[in-house]
Scaffold this active site. Structure first.
Site, PDB file in Angstrom:
ATOM      1  N   ALA A 127       0.861  -1.185   0.000  1.00 25.29           N
ATOM      2  CA  ALA A 127       0.000   0.000   0.000  1.00 25.29           C
ATOM      3  C   ALA A 127       0.894   1.230   0.000  1.00 25.29           C
ATOM      4  O   ALA A 127       2.021   1.185   0.503  1.00 25.29           O
ATOM      5  CB  ALA A 127      -0.874  -0.004   1.247  1.00 25.29           C
ATOM      6  N   GLY A 131       0.476  -5.055   0.605  1.00 26.13           N
ATOM      7  CA  GLY A 131      -0.673  -5.039  -0.304  1.00 26.13           C
ATOM      8  C   GLY A 131      -0.349  -5.648  -1.662  1.00 26.13           C
ATOM      9  O   GLY A 131      -1.250  -6.116  -2.361  1.00 26.13           O
ATOM     10  N   GLU A 185      -0.832  -9.232  -1.124  1.00 27.27           N
ATOM     11  CA  GLU A 185      -2.281  -9.448  -0.972  1.00 27.27           C
ATOM     12  C   GLU A 185      -2.972  -9.377  -2.335  1.00 27.27           C
ATOM     13  O   GLU A 185      -3.888 -10.143  -2.623  1.00 27.27           O
ATOM     14  CB  GLU A 185      -2.856  -8.405  -0.004  1.00 27.27           C
ATOM     15  CG  GLU A 185      -2.376  -8.642   1.421  1.00 27.27           C
ATOM     16  CD  GLU A 185      -2.757  -7.513   2.375  1.00 27.27           C
ATOM     17  OE1 GLU A 185      -2.546  -6.341   2.024  1.00 27.27           O
ATOM     18  OE2 GLU A 185      -3.264  -7.814   3.462  1.00 27.27           O
ATOM     19  N   GLU A 188       3.836  -5.268   7.158  1.00 28.48           N
ATOM     20  CA  GLU A 188       2.978  -4.300   7.877  1.00 28.48           C
ATOM     21  C   GLU A 188       3.376  -4.165   9.343  1.00 28.48           C
ATOM     22  O   GLU A 188       3.290  -3.076   9.927  1.00 28.48           O
ATOM     23  CB  GLU A 188       1.502  -4.717   7.778  1.00 28.48           C
ATOM     24  CG  GLU A 188       0.882  -4.578   6.403  1.00 28.48           C
ATOM     25  CD  GLU A 188       1.054  -5.812   5.515  1.00 28.48           C
ATOM     26  OE1 GLU A 188       1.897  -6.691   5.836  1.00 28.48           O
ATOM     27  OE2 GLU A 188       0.362  -5.889   4.486  1.00 28.48           O
TER      28      GLU A 188
HETATM   29  N1  COA Z   1       4.531   3.258  -0.200  1.00 23.79           N
HETATM   30  C1  COA Z   1       4.953   4.447  -0.668  1.00 23.79           C
HETATM   31  N2  COA Z   1       6.146   4.621  -1.266  1.00 23.79           N
HETATM   32  C2  COA Z   1       6.938   3.530  -1.399  1.00 23.79           C
HETATM   33  C3  COA Z   1       6.579   2.276  -0.932  1.00 23.79           C
HETATM   34  C4  COA Z   1       5.295   2.148  -0.315  1.00 23.79           C
HETATM   35  N3  COA Z   1       4.832   0.966   0.129  1.00 23.79           N
HETATM   36  N4  COA Z   1       7.571   1.391  -1.186  1.00 23.79           N
HETATM   37  C5  COA Z   1       8.534   2.099  -1.801  1.00 23.79           C
HETATM   38  N5  COA Z   1       8.163   3.396  -1.926  1.00 23.79           N
HETATM   39  C6  COA Z   1       8.912   4.478  -2.545  1.00 23.79           C
HETATM   40  C7  COA Z   1      10.036   4.974  -1.649  1.00 23.79           C
HETATM   41  O1  COA Z   1       9.542   5.875  -0.679  1.00 23.79           O
HETATM   42  C8  COA Z   1      10.945   5.631  -2.655  1.00 23.79           C
HETATM   43  O2  COA Z   1      10.394   6.872  -3.017  1.00 23.79           O
HETATM   44  P1  COA Z   1      11.349   8.192  -3.127  1.00 23.79           P
HETATM   45  O3  COA Z   1      12.335   7.836  -4.219  1.00 23.79           O
HETATM   46  O4  COA Z   1      10.407   9.268  -3.500  1.00 23.79           O
HETATM   47  O5  COA Z   1      11.994   8.327  -1.785  1.00 23.79           O
HETATM   48  C9  COA Z   1      10.796   4.708  -3.876  1.00 23.79           C
HETATM   49  O6  COA Z   1       9.567   4.026  -3.711  1.00 23.79           O
HETATM   50  C10 COA Z   1      11.896   3.680  -4.003  1.00 23.79           C
HETATM   51  O7  COA Z   1      11.953   2.939  -2.796  1.00 23.79           O
HETATM   52  P2  COA Z   1      13.286   2.772  -1.928  1.00 23.79           P
HETATM   53  O8  COA Z   1      12.868   2.519  -0.515  1.00 23.79           O
HETATM   54  O9  COA Z   1      14.209   3.915  -2.168  1.00 23.79           O
HETATM   55  O10 COA Z   1      13.909   1.452  -2.577  1.00 23.79           O
HETATM   56  P3  COA Z   1      14.878   0.401  -1.876  1.00 23.79           P
HETATM   57  O11 COA Z   1      15.373  -0.481  -2.960  1.00 23.79           O
HETATM   58  O12 COA Z   1      15.879   1.095  -1.018  1.00 23.79           O
HETATM   59  O13 COA Z   1      13.934  -0.446  -0.896  1.00 23.79           O
HETATM   60  C11 COA Z   1      11.941  -1.667  -0.282  1.00 23.79           C
HETATM   61  C12 COA Z   1      12.904  -1.249  -1.422  1.00 23.79           C
HETATM   62  C13 COA Z   1      10.793  -2.420  -0.954  1.00 23.79           C
HETATM   63  C14 COA Z   1      12.663  -2.610   0.688  1.00 23.79           C
HETATM   64  C15 COA Z   1      11.443  -0.423   0.454  1.00 23.79           C
HETATM   65  O14 COA Z   1      10.984   0.539  -0.491  1.00 23.79           O
HETATM   66  C16 COA Z   1      10.310  -0.678   1.420  1.00 23.79           C
HETATM   67  O15 COA Z   1      10.554  -1.206   2.492  1.00 23.79           O
HETATM   68  N6  COA Z   1       9.085  -0.300   1.034  1.00 23.79           N
HETATM   69  C17 COA Z   1       7.932  -0.407   1.909  1.00 23.79           C
HETATM   70  C18 COA Z   1       7.453  -1.850   1.952  1.00 23.79           C
HETATM   71  C19 COA Z   1       6.267  -1.961   2.904  1.00 23.79           C
HETATM   72  O16 COA Z   1       6.376  -1.747   4.085  1.00 23.79           O
HETATM   73  N7  COA Z   1       5.105  -2.323   2.336  1.00 23.79           N
HETATM   74  C20 COA Z   1       3.913  -2.558   3.102  1.00 23.79           C
HETATM   75  C21 COA Z   1       3.085  -1.338   3.185  1.00 23.79           C
HETATM   76  S1  COA Z   1       1.623  -1.658   4.160  1.00 23.79           S
END
Ligand code: COA
Length: 260
Positions: free
Chosen positions: A67, A111, A114, A134
């Site tokens: 999400a 999500g 999911e 989450e």
């Molecule tokens: N919601 C909003 N933005 C997200 C996102 C999410 N779930 N997942 C990634 N992004 C965005 C980041 O904020 C970043 O944006 P920015 O460039 O404007 O700062 C961009 O996508 C790239 O992500 P980044 O974190 O820089 O990549 P990474 O390779 O370092 O890490 C992940 C990848 C997937 C490990 C990391 O992005 C992450 O942990 N995301 C959230 C996962 C999560 O908790 N999902 C469940 C949500 S309920």
């Protein structure tokens, strides 16, 4: 079809390919993705030329990284409850009457996982990573994760993934039964389209009845499920496709199903 802000849709013969198109945000599911995805699926549902759908994420890095967390920042409980109870992609995918395959080409988290689980079949590249993170945000799954993951991989493994928020790789996801196949990133699309095209040749009515019966299995007890299966089986006997399928077998030729 019209142009969308967060999605693209392409028809390749009888297969529609939907792409969630926010690669700079790892295709995170914001409200526009839900709204536009639902609109597209409603249209595809009524398009007889489309027999199977594939959903994927844009770019090399992610299917969907969850999400959109930025939308959580100021949401009140009541607003968030309304969002989750509305016609989201999760609920519309779950009720979509045609087969839908998730083609997973990278992060498949929260999500995103999911969403993949609301599809019928999951095919992953060997670079994919799966998880329900989450818990790291101080929340729980809200798009069906606690229910669908548990049904798909069993309580013990689902519990571990949900309580730790850890990611697993594609081979582990395959071993858990979360994904049907793992291919190299180069092969992923070809193999997914092969499977989609194979399914697209079947009777659309029998596909729909099969989906309904299989989905009922985890939502009913055995006796109710067996009764529902017989009813759906009997409905197939009203179709031209059943006559064609049986005739083609007896005449030793390939059937041509018309969805009638
Ligand atoms: N919601 C909003 N933005 C997200 C996102 C999410 N779930 N997942 C990634 N992004 C965005 C980041 O904020 C970043 O944006 P920015 O460039 O404007 O700062 C961009 O996508 C790239 O992500 P980044 O974190 O820089 O990549 P990474 O390779 O370092 O890490 C992940 C990848 C997937 C490990 C990391 O992005 C992450 O942990 N995301 C959230 C996962 C999560 O908790 N999902 C469940 C949500 S309920």
């Amino acid at each position: 079809m019209k142009n969308y802000e967060t999605m693209t849709v392409e028809k390749r013969g009888a297969v529609a390919v939907l792409t969630i198109n926010r690669p700079d945000k790892l295709n995170a599911l914001n409200s526009a993705v839900h709204r536009e995805g639902v609109e597209i699926l409603d249209e595809l549902k009524n398009d007889a030329a489309v027999r199977v759908a594939v959903i994927k994420g844009a770019g090399e890095k992610a299917f969907v990284a969850g999400a959109d967390i930025s939308e959580f920042a100021d949401a009140t409980p009541v607003e968030q409850r309304d969002v989750m109870n509305s016609r989201s992609l999760f609920t519309v995918l779950d009720a979509f009457p045609k087969p839908i395959i998730a083609m997973i080409n990278g992060f498949c988290l929260g999500g995103g996982n999911e969403l993949a689980m609301a599809c019928d079949i999951r095919i992953a590249s060997d670079k994919s990573r799966f998880g329900q993170p989450e818990i790291n945000l101080g929340i729980i799954c809200g798009g069906g994760g606690t229910q669908r993951l548990t049904r798909l991989i069993g309580e013990s493994k689902a519990m571990e993934l949900i309580l730790t928020g850890d990611m697993i790789d594609a081979q582990t996801a395959f071993g858990y039964g979360l994904v049907n196949y793992v291919y190299s990133a180069e092969e992923l699309e070809t193999k997914t389209m092969e499977l989609a095209n194979k399914i697209a040749e079947k009777s659309p009515i029998a596909l729909q009845m099969s989906k309904e019966a299989v989905k009922f299995a985890s939502r009913s007890n055995l006796d109710e499920g067996l009764r529902r299966e017989i009813d759906l089986f009997a409905i197939c006997f009203s179709t031209e496709d059943k006559r064609e399928g049986v005739a083609a077998f007896l005449e030793k030729r390939k059937p041509v199903f018309k969805g009638r």
